[in-house]
Enzyme design. Structure first.
Site, PDB file in Angstrom:
ATOM      1  N   LYS A 267     127.049  51.680  -5.893  1.00 58.74           N
ATOM      2  CA  LYS A 267     127.358  51.380  -4.493  1.00 58.74           C
ATOM      3  C   LYS A 267     126.202  50.650  -3.813  1.00 58.74           C
ATOM      4  CE  LYS A 267     128.062  55.720  -3.446  1.00 58.74           C
ATOM      5  NZ  LYS A 267     127.935  56.451  -4.716  1.00 58.74           N
TER       6      LYS A 267
ATOM      7  N   ARG B  54     132.387  61.148   2.553  1.00 60.74           N
ATOM      8  CA  ARG B  54     132.403  61.846   1.277  1.00 60.74           C
ATOM      9  C   ARG B  54     133.369  63.019   1.293  1.00 60.74           C
ATOM     10  NH1 ARG B  54     127.301  60.047  -0.481  1.00 60.74           N
ATOM     11  NH2 ARG B  54     126.483  60.797  -2.426  1.00 60.74           N
TER      12      ARG B  54
ATOM     13  N   ARG C  15     117.385  55.754 -13.883  1.00 64.98           N
ATOM     14  CA  ARG C  15     117.094  54.979 -12.670  1.00 64.98           C
ATOM     15  C   ARG C  15     115.657  55.208 -12.182  1.00 64.98           C
ATOM     16  NH1 ARG C  15     121.143  55.255  -7.675  1.00 64.98           N
ATOM     17  NH2 ARG C  15     120.656  57.473  -7.578  1.00 64.98           N
TER      18      ARG C  15
ATOM     19  N   ARG D  35     113.943  59.416  -8.348  1.00 62.69           N
ATOM     20  CA  ARG D  35     114.416  60.227  -7.220  1.00 62.69           C
ATOM     21  C   ARG D  35     114.495  61.673  -7.657  1.00 62.69           C
ATOM     22  NH1 ARG D  35     119.716  57.537  -4.645  1.00 62.69           N
ATOM     23  NH2 ARG D  35     120.378  59.709  -4.747  1.00 62.69           N
TER      24      ARG D  35
ATOM     25  N   ARG E 208     125.806  66.691  -9.000  1.00 62.42           N
ATOM     26  CA  ARG E 208     126.301  65.656  -8.075  1.00 62.42           C
ATOM     27  C   ARG E 208     127.636  65.102  -8.563  1.00 62.42           C
ATOM     28  NH1 ARG E 208     121.354  62.050  -8.416  1.00 62.42           N
ATOM     29  NH2 ARG E 208     122.498  60.474  -7.225  1.00 62.42           N
TER      30      ARG E 208
HETATM   31  P1  ADP Z   1     124.457  59.275  -4.732  1.00 68.52           P
HETATM   32  O1  ADP Z   1     125.722  58.657  -4.213  1.00 68.52           O
HETATM   33  O2  ADP Z   1     123.904  58.540  -5.905  1.00 68.52           O
HETATM   34  O3  ADP Z   1     124.528  60.755  -4.922  1.00 68.52           O
HETATM   35  P2  ADP Z   1     123.225  59.025  -2.115  1.00 68.52           P
HETATM   36  O4  ADP Z   1     121.917  58.382  -1.852  1.00 68.52           O
HETATM   37  O5  ADP Z   1     124.445  58.418  -1.537  1.00 68.52           O
HETATM   38  O6  ADP Z   1     123.307  59.077  -3.696  1.00 68.52           O
HETATM   39  O7  ADP Z   1     123.198  60.562  -1.656  1.00 68.52           O
HETATM   40  C1  ADP Z   1     122.157  61.418  -2.012  1.00 68.52           C
HETATM   41  C2  ADP Z   1     122.403  62.798  -1.413  1.00 68.52           C
HETATM   42  O8  ADP Z   1     122.434  62.697   0.032  1.00 68.52           O
HETATM   43  C3  ADP Z   1     123.732  63.447  -1.771  1.00 68.52           C
HETATM   44  O9  ADP Z   1     123.663  64.154  -2.993  1.00 68.52           O
HETATM   45  C4  ADP Z   1     123.959  64.379  -0.564  1.00 68.52           C
HETATM   46  O10 ADP Z   1     123.168  65.536  -0.656  1.00 68.52           O
HETATM   47  C5  ADP Z   1     123.430  63.560   0.596  1.00 68.52           C
HETATM   48  N1  ADP Z   1     124.486  62.741   1.257  1.00 68.52           N
HETATM   49  C6  ADP Z   1     124.508  61.386   1.354  1.00 68.52           C
HETATM   50  N2  ADP Z   1     125.596  60.964   2.027  1.00 68.52           N
HETATM   51  C7  ADP Z   1     126.294  62.079   2.357  1.00 68.52           C
HETATM   52  C8  ADP Z   1     127.520  62.313   3.044  1.00 68.52           C
HETATM   53  N3  ADP Z   1     128.269  61.308   3.550  1.00 68.52           N
HETATM   54  N4  ADP Z   1     127.934  63.605   3.196  1.00 68.52           N
HETATM   55  C9  ADP Z   1     127.218  64.617   2.709  1.00 68.52           C
HETATM   56  N5  ADP Z   1     126.060  64.477   2.050  1.00 68.52           N
HETATM   57  C10 ADP Z   1     125.588  63.225   1.877  1.00 68.52           C
END
Ligand code: ADP
Ligand code: ZN
Length: 220
Positions: free
Chosen positions: A14, A89, A128, A161, A172
């Site tokens: 993404k 999400r 990554r 990360r 995740r």
């Molecule tokens: P990825 O999609 O690779 O897990 P992100 O950077 O989008 O990575 O998200 C990292 C973390 O941030 C998630 O595991 C969650 O804990 C939190 N997070 C990000 N966006 C949201 C969201 N829209 N709702 C809830 N938690 C979120």
């Protein structure tokens, strides 16, 4: 206020795709993950609320997410176009987003679902590496930096990360599977879901999305 959404599992690409779309169009990129990491780094109260969830690979509570997203949208112009990455999400977040957009006479135009097989996701995430200074993303085998551990662009140090470790990665992916099917159904019913193959070269995935955006633009 219009919006497109990039939907896909962790590791689906993404962020990478968003960077490309951002340079090719006038969409404003909103990544809740990046915003949360910035808030954690800056020691902001929302960051403190979010940190423990992020470290375990759990979702941050909806109210925290909606706070940072609405703040961000209020900064923008009324006719802005947003590209959300990592948001919504949960169906709850999707409903709240519709409400906010509705209040501005806007709507979700397209939801691009980046489809990627699970073994590819695990490999992408565990390999990554991210530049601490500029945020550029590498992969130890697929996209290596010229000098190991050093960013090609700015010579900053590369790091993993804290949620890209194997245990957190698996959690995740589980969380994504549990939360996402209902989101897919939600957007499918609204006729805005577009499935794209996210396992191909990023140029191909990018081209697929841009062609949908251009077609929609010409016919609107
Ligand atoms: P990825 O999609 O690779 O897990 P992100 O950077 O989008 O990575 O998200 C990292 C973390 O941030 C998630 O595991 C969650 O804990 C939190 N997070 C990000 N966006 C949201 C969201 N829209 N709702 C809830 N938690 C979120
Ligand atoms: Zn860098």
């Amino acid at each position: 206020m219009k919006a497109i959404i990039l939907l896909g599992a962790p590791g689906a690409g993404k962020g990478t795709i968003a960077e490309g779309i951002k340079s090719a169009t006038d969409y404003i990129h909103v990544s809740t993950g990046d915003m949360l990491r910035a808030a954690v780094k800056a020691g902001r109260p929302v960051g403190l609320e979010a940190k423990s969830f992020m470290e375990k690979g759990e979702l941050v509570p909806d109210n925290v997410i909606m706070k940072i997203v609405t703040e961000r949208l209020e900064e923008g112009k009324a006719d802005a176009r947003y590209m959300f990455d990592g948001f919504p999400r949960t169906t709850e977040q999707a409903l709240m987003l519709d409400e906010v957009l509705d209040g501005h006479g806007g709507r979700v135009e397209h939801v691009f679902l980046l489809d990627v097989p699970r073994d590819v996701l695990v490999d992408r995430l565990s390999g990554r590496r991210v530049c601490k200074s500029c945020g550029a993303v590498y992969h130890i085998r697929n996209i290596p930096s010229k000098v190991a551990g050093v960013c090609d662009l700015c010579k900053g140090p590369l790091y993993q990360r804290s949620d890209d470790t194997e245990e957190t990665v698996l959690n995740r992916l589980e969380v994504f599977k549990k939360q996402t099917q209902s989101l897919i159904d939600y957007y499918e019913k609204k006729n805005v879901l577009v499935r794209v193959d996210g396992s191909k070269k990023k140029e191909d995935t990018h081209a697929e999305i841009v062609s949908v955006l251009r077609t929609a633009f010409c016919s609107s």
